[in-house]
Scaffold this active site. Sequence first.
Site, PDB file in Angstrom:
ATOM      1  CB  THR A 295      25.863  -4.942  -9.186  1.00 32.44           C
ATOM      2  OG1 THR A 295      25.935  -3.503  -9.230  1.00 32.44           O
ATOM      3  CG2 THR A 295      27.207  -5.509  -9.597  1.00 32.44           C
TER       4      THR A 295
ATOM      5  CE  LYS B 288      27.959  -1.125 -12.187  1.00 28.84           C
ATOM      6  NZ  LYS B 288      27.004  -1.384 -11.085  1.00 28.84           N
TER       7      LYS B 288
ATOM      8  CD  GLU C 206      31.743   7.608 -11.066  1.00 29.10           C
ATOM      9  OE1 GLU C 206      30.561   7.558 -11.456  1.00 29.10           O
ATOM     10  OE2 GLU C 206      32.683   7.056 -11.667  1.00 29.10           O
TER      11      GLU C 206
END
Length: 271
Positions: free
Chosen positions: A28, A142, A175
């Site tokens: 992204t 990712k 995270e």
Amino acid sequence: MIWVNGVPQANVDPTDRGIAYGDGLFATMRTGAEGILFFETHQARLTAGAARLRFQWQMSEALQQQLQALAIEYPQHCIKLIVSRGVGGRGYAPPEPEIVKPTEIVSVHTIPSHYAQWQQRGICLKTSSIRLGLQPLLAGIKHLNRLEQVLIKSYPLPQGFDDWLVADIEDNIIESSMANIFFIKGNQVLTPSLAQCGVAGVMREHVMLALLEQHLNIECLPVGAERLIEFDSAFITNSILGIVDVLAIDSLTFTCTPITAQLRQTLSLTL
């Protein structure tokens, strides 16, 4: 708008391995007045991730031009790029490289309006009861297997909290549900090790480099949940929201640090 292999509004083949097995990656990317922010780093991470998943992919010049053209057309937006191994038959074993072509899916999205508010006021995190599993072969990538995050996000946040803080099954902080996290104690900056799980974000990488250029001591180490009481400040990072102060984690409170405002200015991240 959605493009599949450069074709607008095209359909994805239902036998694509990205659909069948999550066999792929995504990025992204935030757009600005001059194009995609940190574009080369996004490209490098996708290429390295594909190699980790053992399929060959590099961004073609045509795809680069398409993405940059979209960035100019849609400044202050989010461009999502999905790259799967491609169309394959039934079964886990991947097809031979010479008979499969990676699938590229591009889409453009608005940046959530509350991200600018988060930058201005900070956020509060609630520790999730869901823990991340350990898989060093996938750590940092990712990839398209994001069911842990889907489960985390499926639970409603308690009132007064903005996102979930996530630990692994060994109770190490990793995270937030959608961003990397940094902790500050005096002039020491610490970010959790992602050797066993978690996503190594592009913004995380650039923040670490910027901190080093400012001669701050930055370390990447395991952070046990019991250590949260040691830190003065905390902030989260990702490519879309930039850098956001953490005001609280559960009942612990943190002070805002001038470091985050400096980083937003240095990296041109203000929304």
